[in-house]
Scaffold this motif. Structure first.
Motif, short mmCIF file in Angstrom:
data_model
loop_
_atom_site.label_atom_id
_atom_site.label_comp_id
_atom_site.label_asym_id
_atom_site.label_seq_id
_atom_site.Cartn_x
_atom_site.Cartn_y
_atom_site.Cartn_z
N MET A 458 2.08 -23.05 39.22
CA MET A 458 2.72 -22.21 40.19
C MET A 458 3.41 -21.09 39.57
O MET A 458 3.39 -19.80 39.99
CB MET A 458 3.92 -23.11 40.71
N LEU A 459 4.00 -21.17 38.18
CA LEU A 459 4.91 -20.05 37.64
C LEU A 459 4.04 -19.22 36.61
O LEU A 459 4.74 -18.18 36.05
CB LEU A 459 6.18 -20.73 37.35
N PRO A 461 1.49 -17.09 36.92
CA PRO A 461 1.17 -15.67 37.19
C PRO A 461 2.50 -14.98 37.44
O PRO A 461 2.50 -13.78 36.96
CB PRO A 461 0.82 -15.91 38.69
N VAL A 462 3.57 -15.70 37.61
CA VAL A 462 4.96 -14.78 37.70
C VAL A 462 5.33 -14.72 36.30
O VAL A 462 5.76 -13.38 35.88
CB VAL A 462 6.11 -15.84 38.11
N ILE A 463 5.18 -15.46 35.18
CA ILE A 463 5.60 -15.08 33.71
C ILE A 463 4.72 -13.83 33.16
O ILE A 463 5.14 -13.02 32.74
CB ILE A 463 5.61 -16.40 33.00
N GLU A 464 3.34 -13.96 33.62
CA GLU A 464 2.35 -13.16 33.21
C GLU A 464 2.69 -11.71 33.94
O GLU A 464 2.69 -10.78 33.21
CB GLU A 464 1.00 -13.60 33.67
N ALA A 465 3.00 -11.72 35.10
CA ALA A 465 3.21 -10.49 35.76
C ALA A 465 4.51 -9.88 35.25
O ALA A 465 4.68 -8.84 35.12
CB ALA A 465 3.50 -10.57 37.19
N ASN A 466 5.44 -10.61 34.70
CA ASN A 466 6.91 -10.03 34.20
C ASN A 466 6.74 -9.67 32.67
O ASN A 466 7.51 -9.33 31.87
CB ASN A 466 7.95 -11.15 34.39
N ASN A 467 5.37 -10.00 31.95
CA ASN A 467 5.02 -9.79 30.50
C ASN A 467 5.91 -10.51 29.94
O ASN A 467 6.80 -10.20 28.83
CB ASN A 467 5.29 -8.16 30.03
N GLY A 468 6.24 -11.83 30.15
CA GLY A 468 7.03 -12.75 29.44
C GLY A 468 8.23 -12.56 29.81
O GLY A 468 8.64 -12.72 30.90
N ALA A 484 5.30 -26.66 27.23
CA ALA A 484 4.77 -25.83 26.25
C ALA A 484 3.25 -25.92 25.92
O ALA A 484 2.50 -24.95 25.82
CB ALA A 484 5.46 -26.27 24.99
N GLU A 485 3.02 -27.35 26.03
CA GLU A 485 1.29 -27.63 25.81
C GLU A 485 0.80 -26.81 27.08
O GLU A 485 -0.31 -26.00 26.72
CB GLU A 485 1.24 -29.10 25.75
N GLY A 486 1.34 -26.78 28.31
CA GLY A 486 0.52 -26.50 29.53
C GLY A 486 0.50 -24.76 29.32
O GLY A 486 -0.54 -24.20 29.67
N PHE A 487 1.54 -24.17 29.17
CA PHE A 487 1.51 -22.58 28.85
C PHE A 487 1.02 -22.32 27.66
O PHE A 487 0.46 -21.06 27.92
CB PHE A 487 3.25 -22.14 28.99
N ARG A 488 0.92 -22.60 26.61
CA ARG A 488 0.24 -22.32 25.82
C ARG A 488 -1.44 -22.24 25.83
O ARG A 488 -2.11 -21.53 25.47
CB ARG A 488 0.50 -23.07 24.52
N LEU A 597 16.04 -15.65 39.12
CA LEU A 597 16.24 -16.89 38.95
C LEU A 597 15.55 -18.07 39.86
O LEU A 597 15.54 -17.77 40.95
CB LEU A 597 17.82 -17.32 39.13
N VAL A 598 14.76 -18.68 39.07
CA VAL A 598 13.82 -19.83 39.85
C VAL A 598 14.45 -21.13 39.57
O VAL A 598 14.31 -21.60 38.23
CB VAL A 598 12.29 -19.59 39.48
#
Length: 652
Positions: A458-459, A461-468, A484-488, A597-598
């Motif tokens: 879910m999140l 794409p949001v983190i990617e669009a915000n460039n971290g 951490a494992e999932g996002f990496r 804030l999410v």
């Protein structure tokens, strides 16, 4: 009277470039001045940006009364002492003495350092530790304070630190050959002579609870007591009004017995044997207690035959140590002090194993190498209130997070306070324009299977669009690992994870990278100040309720029930609200900051108590649409890049 210092053309305006007084800051300063004058108690919630530091420093400095200022951490303590106080003393022309006082474990012990250097030249020496000891010895000849925080040669978590610092238990006091040069003694003498002393909550409460020799006299002499980050006080007070025994204390006793044998009583081989046995008994108990990072109910596990067996072994090892040290009395000051410690630890072990005494929580905690056994009073209100009555003077408590739904009783009752005034200051930030709060639709239930994978999907794409440029704050270490494992696996951006290095290094790397996701828990929920667009997205995995099996929480629930209260609404919800407010406070740190804030927890909108959380947060516009989050962040990122933030003193 106080307002003139903050007025246009006043002392602060002249001394601080760009200073602008705000009415909430003046209101707080006036309330602090009134409390100091009348020897009253005062509780003030002052959010980020309201300028609470200057609001209590100005009236304290102009009062002419001896003042103790206690902060929530050593970092804040140093910031206050090295940055904010010099600015204020210059602005106000304050000529009194100001000092910084830390706990003794922060100061180099010259006697223990020389013993360690002698010891480390032996057959068991570790070349790396010897190298660090030599570097510390070189530094010791030039330092004025002996504060190891100023020694760049060793890391803050170096294993050499406990070897070259003293504890309450192992300090040999006036008998020490280095007593006159002792950095702890010098720091305390200076504090006794000072008009303003900056300490931290752990030191203040340790002193209040045990009146540590040589420092206990400091606090009664003060007339004004100010507590910044005061929301931490009730939990820290609980630790110090109880008792504890740790494997670290046992291992340090064993180490000193061994050093005594090698350096001063070489004919007593039984000293070496008893030290080995004591050290082994502590290590065996650690293994039997189970997984690290766990807090358990000591009252329950003590009934286990395996634990009983290890308690017997530990008791026997302490008894033997006590008997052998009795034979060595008079041989050396080190061994004489070790005898007193062995006596004390025997009594402590006996006390923590007597779980029949009511009114306390009995619990234990494990780290990878150590364990600690604790007994904590169910309530510290009476004891703390008693101390305030005995000390007299004015007591001021402030933090960005003290009220729950505009009610301060949760905080005040836990410390037995009866404040003349308690109020919240309005934040100067325009949350309507600066921030957006999202509780996404279609969230899985908290703690459901595979929730980390769903949150990553879910999140990401949001983190990617915000460039971290994002903090993901979690309520458990397991969630940190899973996310951490999932996002990496999913993101090309750097994913930094708490626990893989120290907090300071992690934060420095986050700022240096400029496009990272930081996944963290406890330590990053508060006391972290990242301004500007380096942090424009804070995600929280769920409402931060304390785990129901936490022994301290269980104790407070039990206490609430005994008083006829409702533990969920009076203990669990207020605790979670305060923690959530701390996490939310990471996002907007400056008038120019903007961000999202999410909070990934449906209970905010589906449960009646969700309203208590929402009403306790700043007035941030809300959405349930994750796409809306992306749009808001895009508009922020597409805006003209704001001028680089200079270090501003409006915070203070």
């Amino acid at each position: 009277m106080i307002a003139k210092f903050f007025a246009s053309g006043g002392a602060l305006d002249k001394a601080i470039p760009g200073f602008q007084a705000r009415q909430p800051q003046i209101d707080m300063a006036q309330a602090v001045a009134d409390a100091i004058k009348a020897d009253d108690q005062l509780v003030v919630e002052a959010g980020t940006g309201t300028g609470k530091t200057f609001a209590y420093l100005v009236p304290a400095l102009v009062s002419g009364k001896k003042t103790i200022i206690s902060t929530g951490s050593k970092n804040l303590q140093e910031q206050l002492f090295h940055r904010d106080l010099p600015l204020m003393t210059d602005a106000l022309g304050f000529t009194g003495l100001v000092s910084l006082l830390k706990g003794r474990s922060n100061y180099l012990c010259l006697d223990r350092m020389s013993r360690q250097i002698t010891e480390s030249h032996g057959i068991h020496s570790d070349p790396k530790l010897l190298s660090q000891l030599v570097q510390v010895r070189t530094w010791s000849s030039s330092t004025k304070t002996g504060d190891l925080g100023e020694c760049d040669a060793i890391a803050e978590d170096s294993p050499v630190i406990p070897m070259i610092t003293s504890t309450n238990d192992n300090c040999i006091g006036r008998e020490c050959p280095s007593y006159e040069e002792c950095f702890v003694v010098k720091a305390r003498r200076k504090a006794m002579e000072s008009d303003v002393v900056v300490v931290n909550h752990h030191l203040f409460l340790a002193d209040l609870a045990i009146k540590e020799t040589g420092f206990g006299e400091l606090i009664p002499e003060a007339e004004v007591f100010i507590f910044d980050e005061a929301h931490q006080m009730p939990d820290i007070a609980s630790q110090y009004f109880g008792q504890s025994l740790s494997s670290r204390q046992i291992q340090e006793l064993a180490k000193d017995v061994e050093i005594g044998y090698r350096t001063e009583a070489k004919d007593m081989r039984q000293l070496q044997k008893t030290a080995d046995r004591l050290s082994q008994a502590a290590a065996d108990m650690r293994i039997v207690l189970g997984e690290p990072g766990f807090r358990g109910n000591w009252r329950e596990v003590i009934t286990s035959p395996a634990i009983q067996r290890e308690i017997t072994r530990l008791t026997d090892a302490l008894d033997l140590t006590h008997e052998v040290l009795k034979l060595a009395l008079g041989r050396s000051q080190l061994l004489d002090t070790a005898f007193e410690r062995a006596t004390l630890l025997k009594e402590r072990l006996k006390r923590v194993c007597d779980t029949s005494i009511t009114g306390y929580s009995y619990w234990y905690e494990c780290t990878p190498r150590h364990f600690s056994l604790h007994i904590t009073p169910l309530s510290v209100a009476e004891k703390f209130h008693e101390q305030i009555e005995q000390q007299g003077g004015s007591w001021i408590f402030t933090s960005a997070t003290l009220a729950v739904n505009d009610d301060f009783s949760h905080f005040s009752q836990r410390l037995g306070l009866t404040p003349k005034q308690q109020f919240s200051l309005e934040s100067p930030f325009d949350y309507e324009q600066q921030a957006l709060l999202c509780v996404p639709r279609f969230l899985p239930e908290p703690n459901s299977v595979g929730i980390a994978d769903r949150l990553v999907d879910m999140l990401a794409p949001v983190i990617e669009a915000n460039n971290g440029r994002c903090f993901f704050l979690c309520t458990s270490h397991q969630m940190v690992r899973d996310l951490a494992e999932g996002f990496r696996a999913r993101l090309d951006l750097p994913v930094l994870v708490q626990g893989e290095t120290t907090k300071q290094k992690l934060l420095a790397e986050y700022l240096e990278r400029g496009n990272a996701l930081l996944v963290a828990t406890g330590a990053f929920w508060e006391g972290v100040d990242v301004r500007g667009q380096a942090l424009s997205c804070v995600i929280i995995d769920k409402l931060p309720f304390t785990a129901p099996d936490d022994p301290l929480l269980k104790a407070r629930i039990e206490d609430c029930r005994l008083r006829g209260g409702d533990p969920f609404s009076q203990v669990q919800i207020p605790d979670a609200v305060i923690t959530l407010k701390q996490g939310v406070g990471r996002l907007i740190r400056d008038k120019k900051d903007k961000g999202v804030l999410v909070i990934c927890d449906n209970r905010l909108v589906t449960r009646p108590y969700g309203a208590v959380f929402l009403r306790s947060l700043p007035p941030i516009p809300r959405t349930r649409d994750v796409a809306g989050v992306g749009q808001f962040l895009s508009s922020v990122n597409n805006a003209v890049a704001p001028a680089d933030h200079e270090e501003q003193h409006s915070e203070a």
